[in-house]
Design a protein around this motif. Structure first.
Motif, PDB file in Angstrom:
ATOM      1  N   GLY A 144       0.812  -1.204   0.000  1.00 11.52           N
ATOM      2  CA  GLY A 144       0.000   0.000   0.000  1.00 11.52           C
ATOM      3  C   GLY A 144       0.848   1.257   0.000  1.00 11.52           C
ATOM      4  N   THR A 145       0.188   2.394  -0.153  1.00 12.03           N
ATOM      5  CA  THR A 145       0.908   3.661  -0.282  1.00 12.03           C
ATOM      6  C   THR A 145       1.754   3.982   0.948  1.00 12.03           C
ATOM      7  N   SER A 146       1.250   3.706   2.152  1.00 10.75           N
ATOM      8  CA  SER A 146       2.039   3.973   3.359  1.00 10.75           C
ATOM      9  C   SER A 146       3.275   3.087   3.407  1.00 10.75           C
ATOM     10  N   GLU A 147       3.135   1.856   2.894  1.00 10.82           N
ATOM     11  CA  GLU A 147       4.281   0.948   2.838  1.00 10.82           C
ATOM     12  C   GLU A 147       5.280   1.398   1.770  1.00 10.82           C
ATOM     13  N   VAL A 148       4.767   1.960   0.682  1.00 15.63           N
ATOM     14  CA  VAL A 148       5.652   2.525  -0.341  1.00 15.63           C
ATOM     15  C   VAL A 148       6.538   3.590   0.288  1.00 15.63           C
ATOM     16  N   GLU A 149       5.944   4.455   1.111  1.00 21.32           N
ATOM     17  CA  GLU A 149       6.725   5.507   1.778  1.00 21.32           C
ATOM     18  C   GLU A 149       7.753   4.909   2.735  1.00 21.32           C
ATOM     19  N   HIS A 150       7.374   3.832   3.432  1.00 19.46           N
ATOM     20  CA  HIS A 150       8.298   3.189   4.365  1.00 19.46           C
ATOM     21  C   HIS A 150       9.523   2.642   3.625  1.00 19.46           C
ATOM     22  N   VAL A 151       9.278   2.031   2.470  1.00 18.92           N
ATOM     23  CA  VAL A 151      10.403   1.523   1.675  1.00 18.92           C
ATOM     24  C   VAL A 151      11.224   2.686   1.128  1.00 18.92           C
ATOM     25  N   PHE A 152      10.561   3.744   0.682  1.00 16.93           N
ATOM     26  CA  PHE A 152      11.295   4.927   0.237  1.00 16.93           C
ATOM     27  C   PHE A 152      12.290   5.396   1.296  1.00 16.93           C
ATOM     28  N   ALA A 153      11.812   5.467   2.536  1.00 16.49           N
ATOM     29  CA  ALA A 153      12.605   6.067   3.607  1.00 16.49           C
ATOM     30  C   ALA A 153      13.646   5.125   4.188  1.00 16.49           C
ATOM     31  N   THR A 154      13.386   3.803   4.170  1.00 22.33           N
ATOM     32  CA  THR A 154      14.247   2.869   4.917  1.00 22.33           C
ATOM     33  C   THR A 154      14.789   1.700   4.102  1.00 22.33           C
ATOM     34  N   GLN A 155      14.220   1.448   2.930  1.00 22.81           N
ATOM     35  CA  GLN A 155      14.541   0.266   2.103  1.00 22.81           C
ATOM     36  C   GLN A 155      14.239  -1.024   2.863  1.00 22.81           C
ATOM     37  N   THR A 156      13.296  -0.956   3.777  1.00 24.16           N
ATOM     38  CA  THR A 156      12.869  -2.114   4.561  1.00 24.16           C
ATOM     39  C   THR A 156      11.346  -2.114   4.665  1.00 24.16           C
ATOM     40  N   LEU A 157      10.813  -3.252   5.164  1.00 25.61           N
ATOM     41  CA  LEU A 157       9.379  -3.354   5.363  1.00 25.61           C
ATOM     42  C   LEU A 157       9.090  -4.419   6.414  1.00 25.61           C
ATOM     43  N   TRP A 158       8.133  -4.132   7.283  1.00 26.92           N
ATOM     44  CA  TRP A 158       7.707  -5.110   8.284  1.00 26.92           C
ATOM     45  C   TRP A 158       6.695  -6.066   7.663  1.00 26.92           C
ATOM     46  N   GLN A 159       6.954  -7.369   7.819  1.00 24.96           N
ATOM     47  CA  GLN A 159       6.049  -8.389   7.309  1.00 24.96           C
ATOM     48  C   GLN A 159       6.033  -9.575   8.277  1.00 24.96           C
ATOM     49  N   THR A 160       4.895 -10.260   8.324  1.00 28.29           N
ATOM     50  CA  THR A 160       4.794 -11.491   9.098  1.00 28.29           C
ATOM     51  C   THR A 160       4.888 -12.675   8.148  1.00 28.29           C
ATOM     52  N   LYS A 161       5.780 -13.587   8.439  1.00 29.12           N
ATOM     53  CA  LYS A 161       6.020 -14.705   7.535  1.00 29.12           C
ATOM     54  C   LYS A 161       4.775 -15.586   7.424  1.00 29.12           C
ATOM     55  N   PRO A 162       4.348 -15.900   6.209  1.00 30.16           N
ATOM     56  CA  PRO A 162       3.164 -16.746   6.018  1.00 30.16           C
ATOM     57  C   PRO A 162       3.503 -18.231   6.107  1.00 30.16           C
ATOM     58  N   LYS A 163       2.472 -19.056   6.043  1.00 28.04           N
ATOM     59  CA  LYS A 163       2.670 -20.498   5.948  1.00 28.04           C
ATOM     60  C   LYS A 163       3.017 -20.865   4.496  1.00 28.04           C
ATOM     61  N   ASN A 164       3.410 -22.111   4.278  1.00 24.42           N
ATOM     62  CA  ASN A 164       3.816 -22.574   2.947  1.00 24.42           C
ATOM     63  C   ASN A 164       2.776 -23.507   2.347  1.00 24.42           C
ATOM     64  N   LEU A 165       2.427 -23.268   1.087  1.00 24.11           N
ATOM     65  CA  LEU A 165       1.482 -24.105   0.363  1.00 24.11           C
ATOM     66  C   LEU A 165       2.123 -24.525  -0.957  1.00 24.11           C
ATOM     67  N   LYS A 166       2.256 -25.820  -1.159  1.00 29.46           N
ATOM     68  CA  LYS A 166       2.823 -26.333  -2.407  1.00 29.46           C
ATOM     69  C   LYS A 166       1.704 -26.713  -3.365  1.00 29.46           C
ATOM     70  N   ILE A 167       1.809 -26.224  -4.597  1.00 32.15           N
ATOM     71  CA  ILE A 167       0.867 -26.598  -5.647  1.00 32.15           C
ATOM     72  C   ILE A 167       1.657 -27.362  -6.701  1.00 32.15           C
ATOM     73  N   GLU A 168       1.506 -28.672  -6.689  1.00 33.18           N
ATOM     74  CA  GLU A 168       2.269 -29.523  -7.593  1.00 33.18           C
ATOM     75  C   GLU A 168       1.428 -29.836  -8.823  1.00 33.18           C
ATOM     76  N   ILE A 169       1.930 -29.430  -9.983  1.00 36.10           N
ATOM     77  CA  ILE A 169       1.183 -29.547 -11.229  1.00 36.10           C
ATOM     78  C   ILE A 169       1.953 -30.445 -12.188  1.00 36.10           C
ATOM     79  N   ASN A 170       1.313 -31.511 -12.611  1.00 39.27           N
ATOM     80  CA  ASN A 170       1.943 -32.473 -13.511  1.00 39.27           C
ATOM     81  C   ASN A 170       1.034 -32.760 -14.706  1.00 39.27           C
ATOM     82  N   GLY A 171       1.612 -33.411 -15.702  1.00 38.20           N
ATOM     83  CA  GLY A 171       0.867 -33.747 -16.910  1.00 38.20           C
ATOM     84  C   GLY A 171       1.193 -32.793 -18.042  1.00 38.20           C
ATOM     85  N   LYS A 172       0.968 -33.256 -19.259  1.00 38.68           N
ATOM     86  CA  LYS A 172       1.210 -32.432 -20.443  1.00 38.68           C
ATOM     87  C   LYS A 172      -0.051 -31.671 -20.805  1.00 38.68           C
TER      88      LYS A 172
END
Length: 456
Positions: A144-172
């Motif tokens: 979002g725009t407020s986060e854009v400003e945060h990156v502008f000012a610090t080159q960093t961003l606060w985030q909470t790590k998500p869980k992992n979901l694997k989507i395995e796709i096979n076949g032609k």
């Protein structure tokens, strides 16, 4: 226990914080455009702050730009946003891919084409489809725009790590079925929120066989599945795509690390989805979100709730109808989902030697000037124009109603874009999401047809 691809890239960028809590991430690349950056730049001025890393910040103009006469911007708000970004880029020392320049185009096209997008990077942009860059093995997400400003000012961003979901796709993939059909089918089957709270990793033999452009199509629409992040393992296909591009000057120094970017065999995924695409059909959406879609041969579903009822009323359709019953008026080939060279090439094979149906207004908008020039070198512009398509300048165009390219109220449009929300392509516009091949065939036939019978 082993680590996932997402874990490896995330952990490398954590500057502060414990897992399970908000963590401060270093951002390797910040892409900006004219719509979500003005307030952020103004925030820097008000706080008397400088831009922390102008060398890691790159701007392009895409959402508001006209695609016929690009320098004739009649909308006052659009013109203000465009001129403001041009001034901000100059004032803060940001490289801008400006109007009419060789590299100008949709932000999620410009990053990969210039070599700015690379494996293992953290990439942010004030645009929801930033997950596109995850196709390279990068952690890329919209902010979002407020986060854009945060990156502008610090080159960093606060985030909470998500869980992992694997989507395995096979076949032609069957002839006439494409990457766009894969992601539309997944969203249709599992819903617009199945990725919420997860980082998706698309893997499997099907993914490995896809071109980078096809991979980007799938990653582009992860946000439509509710996911903020998605990734694919970088491999030889990735490396060959990146090598030699203008901003990939660190290729030789980086490739050893890039080759370690894969999920370990014993990596833990919180959830796994498996898909065999061997019998997948072309997909068409009938409603007002990407979940509301069907196989080409299937009838539209019965109404199960008020959302379905509203969607049917808005779209002017009924349960039991099929895609071939839709009275189309527009066809749009474009957007950051499907306006790459391979998309236009595939569509041109269907269009060549044919004429656009009299009831159809059809436009082609290359996603970047690079694509436009490459397509013209191959003579694709001639093929489309001789068939009756309009050949436009690059930009977001008819993907969203933020520029002159809009679908008239009540008209059905076959679109290669990523969203079919109410009013997305203009007030009262009725959007149907399909692959470029399906859109091209619809333009010629005046209605949706089974493109598997068209493609040879």
């Amino acid at each position: 226990m082993g680590r996932t691809l997402f874990d490896k890239v995330w952990n490398k960028h954590v500057l502060h914080g414990n897992e399970g809590e908000p963590q401060l991430l270093y951002i390797d690349l910040h892409l900006i455009h004219e719509v979500t950056s003005p307030q952020a730049f103004e925030g820097l001025r008000i706080q008397n702050r400088s831009l922390r890393r102008p060398d890691l910040t790159f701007a392009t103009l895409d959402h508001n730009v006209p695609t016929i006469d690009i320098f004739n911007i009649k909308d006052e708000i659009a013109n203000k946003q465009i001129t403001t970004l041009q001034k901000n880029a100059k004032d803060f020392g940001v490289h801008i891919f400006d109007m009419g320049s060789d590299e100008q185009g949709i932000v999620h096209m410009v990053g990969p084409e210039t070599g700015l997008t690379q494996p293992g990077k953290t990439i942010v942009c004030g645009d929801s489809h930033t997950a596109t860059h995850g196709a390279f093995g990068a952690i890329a997400f919209g902010i979002g725009t407020s986060e854009v400003e945060h990156v502008f000012a610090t080159q960093t961003l606060w985030q909470t790590k998500p869980k992992n979901l694997k989507i395995e796709i096979n076949g032609k993939l069957p002839t006439g079925v494409y990457a766009k059909d894969i992601i539309l089918y997944l969203i249709n089957q599992y819903g617009v929120d199945f990725g919420t709270g997860y980082a998706l990793e698309f893997t499997g033999e099907t993914i490995k066989s896809l071109s980078m452009e096809a991979r980007m199509t799938i990653c582009n629409m992860a946000i439509e599945a509710g996911a903020k992040y998605d990734m694919m393992q970088p491999d030889k296909t990735t490396f060959e795509y990146v090598k030699g591009r203008p901003y990939a000057t660190n290729f030789d120094q980086s490739i050893d690390w890039w080759q370690t970017l894969y999920s370990d065999e014993d990596a833990y995924f919180d959830k796994v989805i498996e898909l065999d695409v061997s019998n997948l059909e072309p997909q068409v959406t009938w409603g007002t979100n990407p979940e509301m879609g069907v196989n080409f041969s299937s009838p539209f579903p019965e109404i199960k709730d008020s959302n379905d009822e509203r969607a049917y009323n808005y779209m002017g359709l009924k349960p039991g109808q099929k895609a071939e019953d839709i009275e189309l008026g527009y066809v749009f080939l474009g957007s950051c989902t499907n306006a790459r060279l391979s998309d236009l090439v595939e569509a041109s094979h269907i269009v060549k030697g044919n004429k656009v149906h009299p009831n159809i207004t059809a436009i082609v908008v290359p996603g970047s000037r690079t694509v436009k020039k490459e397509a013209e070198a191959l003579g694709l512009d001639v093929i489309f124009k001789e068939a009756g398509f309009e050949w436009r300048e690059p930009g977001c165009s008819m993907c969203l109603g933020m520029n002159p390219d809009q679908v008239p109220e009540g008209v059905h449009c076959a679109s290669t874009s990523n969203r079919n929300f109410e009013g997305r392509q203009g007030k009262g516009a009725r959007t149907h999401l399909v692959s470029p091949a399906m859109a091209a065939a619809a333009a010629i036939n005046g209605k949706f047809v089974d493109v598997r019978k068209v493609v040879v």
